[in-house]
Scaffold this motif. Structure first.
Motif, PDB file in Angstrom:
ATOM      1  N   ALA A 265      33.127  32.449  48.601  1.00 24.51           N
ATOM      2  CA  ALA A 265      33.561  33.846  48.484  1.00 24.51           C
ATOM      3  C   ALA A 265      33.114  34.424  47.153  1.00 24.51           C
ATOM      4  O   ALA A 265      33.177  33.762  46.117  1.00 24.51           O
ATOM      5  N   ALA A 295      35.846  36.290  51.580  1.00 23.61           N
ATOM      6  CA  ALA A 295      36.973  37.105  51.119  1.00 23.61           C
ATOM      7  C   ALA A 295      37.003  38.451  51.841  1.00 23.61           C
ATOM      8  O   ALA A 295      35.991  39.135  51.937  1.00 23.61           O
ATOM      9  N   LEU A 328      43.308  31.128  49.217  1.00 27.12           N
ATOM     10  CA  LEU A 328      42.728  32.469  49.317  1.00 27.12           C
ATOM     11  C   LEU A 328      43.461  33.210  50.416  1.00 27.12           C
ATOM     12  O   LEU A 328      43.456  32.786  51.572  1.00 27.12           O
ATOM     13  N   THR A 331      40.929  36.604  54.404  1.00 26.75           N
ATOM     14  CA  THR A 331      39.598  36.084  54.721  1.00 26.75           C
ATOM     15  C   THR A 331      39.094  36.688  56.023  1.00 26.75           C
ATOM     16  O   THR A 331      39.828  37.353  56.762  1.00 26.75           O
TER      17      THR A 331
END
Length: 352
Positions: A265, A295, A328, A331
């Motif tokens: 990302a 991302a 994260l 996504t």
């Protein structure tokens, strides 16, 4: 004065073998400094300006000696210094010893331009380099290229042992392919012990796959870091950079790892990190919207996505260990079908 200009480092790769090479002038050894600069050291008033050339000047022999007090005059060393290529003879007595404001640094850019390893903590490499640098400000330059030449033959139609850069291109009983796989160039500025700037241009044909447009050029990264590791283990950054998430390392000379393919990302935002003796922890607030590859978040115009990564390491020279984990939030896998080309595919947060 004449200028001493070294040539950038590069790497040529043929058939899976990478051969890094560099060409520099003989005068530019470890700890040597080319002409072309704005920083200087004043000559002591006691120096004679009536003597005939060559005028005596002693140059510090190591980076540790690069301070105003280290530039002293001596009668035996200037001629040797000139013959080694550091300074060219002038038509009047010298007035200053010069430090380069612009220079090459292959050790730094070997890390910064590596598109396979240390993807997610390159800001730490920049901070570590600045912490050991002897003077400021300075602009550092680096570049690299990866070239590919492939040739193959098969006794089974369209079945090749090596697929090449774009696998659908190889058809029939033989195939040849020559291309520049990837090239990038970077600029790093150590403004002072607390501030660093970094920018990187990248050329790669991967961004136009499966079109045949000979690749694309983009500003891959551009960010600033704030911190002095000699004073504090904490630092901050802001700009466009690799998101601190996971470990994407690989030994392949041409392609990123499978982990990078699914979880790599790059996005814009700001973050804070801590670099200790046996740990590195970093958190990043990420702008809303689609970044490069993984991302992504639906709401734009605000910082509404984030990533956290922690790495713990130890061991000695022969045996070492490394353990880490990351998170994260938003996504491309939040959508029903994960895809890189549609920036408007969303769904409930699945996170990574």
């Amino acid at each position: 004065m004449r200028r001493i200009i070294p040539v950038l480092l590069a790497a040529a790769c043929v058939g899976g073998i990478c051969l890094p090479f560099s060409i520099v002038t003989p005068a530019l050894g470890q700890g040597s400094f080319p002409i072309e600069a704005s920083q200087s050291l004043d000559i002591p008033p006691s120096a004679s300006r009536d003597a005939e050339p060559p005028w005596p000047l002693a140059i510090p022999s190591s980076d540790a000696a690069l301070s105003p007090s280290a530039a002293t005059w001596a009668s035996d060393e200037f001629a040797e210094t000139v013959s080694n290529g550091y300074f060219a003879p002038a038509t009047s007595p010298p007035t200053e010893a010069i430090f380069p404001s612009v220079r090459l640094d292959t050790e730094l850019f070997r890390v910064m331009l590596d598109f396979q390893n240390r993807q997610n903590d390159k800001e730490l490499a920049l901070l570590e380099h600045n912490a050991e640098f002897p003077y400021h400000p300075v602009l550092l330059i680096g570049a690299q290229a990866r070239l590919s030449l492939l040739a193959a033959a098969t006794n089974t139609d369209s079945k090749f042992s090596y697929l090449g850069r774009f696998p659908p291109d190889f058809r029939g009983r033989s195939a040849t392919d020559a291309r520049i796989v990837q090239a990038n160039a970077g600029l790093a500025a150590h403004v002072n012990p607390w501030i660093n700037l970094y920018g990187e241009l990248l050329f790669s044909d991967v961004f136009t796959f499966p079109d045949f447009k000979q690749g694309s050029l983009q500003t891959r990264q551009a960010y600033a870091t704030f911190g002095d590791l000699n004073q504090s283990s904490w630092y901050a950054f802001i700009g466009k950079k690799n998101v601190p998430f996971g470990d994407m390392s690989t030994l392949s000379p041409f392609s990123q790892s499978v982990v990078w393919h699914y979880f790599g990302a790059l996005h814009e935002g700001l973050g804070v990190g801590y670099s200790g003796e046996h740990m590195h922890v970093v958190a990043m607030g990420i702008n809303g919207g689609r970044g490069i590859r993984v991302a992504d978040s639906e709401s734009r115009g605000q910082l509404n996505n984030f990533a956290v990564n922690a790495t713990f390491f130890g061991g000695g020279e022969h045996v070492a260990w490394r353990l880490g984990g990351g998170f994260l939030r938003g996504t491309i896998y939040d959508a029903t079908i994960a895809e890189h080309t549609n920036p408007n595919a969303f769904g409930p947060y699945n996170s990574s």
